[in-house]
Design a protein around this motif. Structure first.
Motif, PDB file in Angstrom:
ATOM      1  N   ALA A  11       0.826  -1.204   0.000  1.00  0.00           N
ATOM      2  CA  ALA A  11       0.000   0.000   0.000  1.00  0.00           C
ATOM      3  C   ALA A  11       0.863   1.258   0.000  1.00  0.00           C
ATOM      4  O   ALA A  11       0.579   2.221  -0.717  1.00  0.00           O
ATOM      5  CB  ALA A  11      -0.934  -0.003   1.212  1.00  0.00           C
ATOM      6  N   THR A  12       1.937   1.230   0.777  1.00  0.00           N
ATOM      7  CA  THR A  12       2.848   2.383   0.825  1.00  0.00           C
ATOM      8  C   THR A  12       3.550   2.573  -0.512  1.00  0.00           C
ATOM      9  O   THR A  12       3.651   3.691  -1.020  1.00  0.00           O
ATOM     10  CB  THR A  12       3.884   2.208   1.949  1.00  0.00           C
ATOM     11  OG1 THR A  12       3.191   2.075   3.193  1.00  0.00           O
ATOM     12  CG2 THR A  12       4.834   3.387   2.012  1.00  0.00           C
ATOM     13  N   THR A  14       2.589   1.663  -3.522  1.00  0.00           N
ATOM     14  CA  THR A  14       1.681   2.152  -4.563  1.00  0.00           C
ATOM     15  C   THR A  14       1.263   3.595  -4.283  1.00  0.00           C
ATOM     16  O   THR A  14       1.125   4.389  -5.212  1.00  0.00           O
ATOM     17  CB  THR A  14       0.446   1.250  -4.725  1.00  0.00           C
ATOM     18  OG1 THR A  14      -0.214   1.094  -3.470  1.00  0.00           O
ATOM     19  CG2 THR A  14       0.839  -0.108  -5.279  1.00  0.00           C
ATOM     20  N   GLU A  15       1.086   3.941  -3.022  1.00  0.00           N
ATOM     21  CA  GLU A  15       0.738   5.319  -2.667  1.00  0.00           C
ATOM     22  C   GLU A  15       1.858   6.284  -3.055  1.00  0.00           C
ATOM     23  O   GLU A  15       1.597   7.385  -3.539  1.00  0.00           O
ATOM     24  CB  GLU A  15       0.474   5.415  -1.162  1.00  0.00           C
ATOM     25  CG  GLU A  15       0.045   6.786  -0.704  1.00  0.00           C
ATOM     26  CD  GLU A  15      -0.214   6.815   0.789  1.00  0.00           C
ATOM     27  OE1 GLU A  15       0.325   7.705   1.464  1.00  0.00           O
ATOM     28  OE2 GLU A  15      -0.956   5.945   1.279  1.00  0.00           O
ATOM     29  N   LEU A  16       3.101   5.862  -2.855  1.00  0.00           N
ATOM     30  CA  LEU A  16       4.252   6.688  -3.234  1.00  0.00           C
ATOM     31  C   LEU A  16       4.522   6.641  -4.739  1.00  0.00           C
ATOM     32  O   LEU A  16       5.393   7.333  -5.231  1.00  0.00           O
ATOM     33  CB  LEU A  16       5.507   6.223  -2.487  1.00  0.00           C
ATOM     34  CG  LEU A  16       5.530   6.444  -0.982  1.00  0.00           C
ATOM     35  CD1 LEU A  16       6.761   5.781  -0.371  1.00  0.00           C
ATOM     36  CD2 LEU A  16       5.511   7.927  -0.664  1.00  0.00           C
ATOM     37  N   GLN A  17       3.800   5.791  -5.435  1.00  0.00           N
ATOM     38  CA  GLN A  17       3.952   5.574  -6.871  1.00  0.00           C
ATOM     39  C   GLN A  17       5.343   5.043  -7.230  1.00  0.00           C
ATOM     40  O   GLN A  17       5.872   5.311  -8.300  1.00  0.00           O
ATOM     41  CB  GLN A  17       3.631   6.842  -7.651  1.00  0.00           C
ATOM     42  CG  GLN A  17       2.197   7.283  -7.465  1.00  0.00           C
ATOM     43  CD  GLN A  17       1.837   8.529  -8.249  1.00  0.00           C
ATOM     44  OE1 GLN A  17       2.679   9.201  -8.817  1.00  0.00           O
ATOM     45  NE2 GLN A  17       0.557   8.839  -8.271  1.00  0.00           N
ATOM     46  N   GLN A  21       0.289  -1.098  -9.216  1.00  0.00           N
ATOM     47  CA  GLN A  21      -0.492  -2.163  -8.591  1.00  0.00           C
ATOM     48  C   GLN A  21      -0.310  -3.487  -9.333  1.00  0.00           C
ATOM     49  O   GLN A  21      -0.170  -4.535  -8.693  1.00  0.00           O
ATOM     50  CB  GLN A  21      -1.977  -1.778  -8.541  1.00  0.00           C
ATOM     51  CG  GLN A  21      -2.844  -2.769  -7.800  1.00  0.00           C
ATOM     52  CD  GLN A  21      -2.520  -2.878  -6.327  1.00  0.00           C
ATOM     53  OE1 GLN A  21      -2.177  -1.898  -5.684  1.00  0.00           O
ATOM     54  NE2 GLN A  21      -2.634  -4.072  -5.788  1.00  0.00           N
TER      55      GLN A  21
END
Length: 72
Positions: A11-12, A14-17, A21
């Motif tokens: 999750a971290t 993907t959130e930071l790109q 995913q």
């Protein structure tokens, strides 16, 4: 920060790109279900050149600050 699970790390990332995913899902699917820890996921991401050795090192220590450049 310590990663609680591969889900927390994913999750971290993907959130930071840092990771898409689909890349994350492919890496997780390729891992042996008995060896599917945070370090296993990080090794697989690095093996596939999705993250750099520097990112691997920092993430393996639980650090995520400063891994992404801002807009300039």
């Amino acid at each position: 920060m310590s990663w609680k699970s591969t889900d927390h790390l994913g999750a971290t990332l993907t959130e930071l790109q840092l990771v898409k995913q689909t890349e994350l899902e492919q890496c997780l699917a390729s891992l042996d279900p008995n060896h599917r820890g945070v370090s296993d996921l990080l090794q697989e991401l690095q093996r596939r050149n999705i993250i750099t050795s520097y990112q691997y090192s920092r993430l393996n220590k639980g650090e995520s600050e400063g891994l992404v450049l801002g807009k300039y």
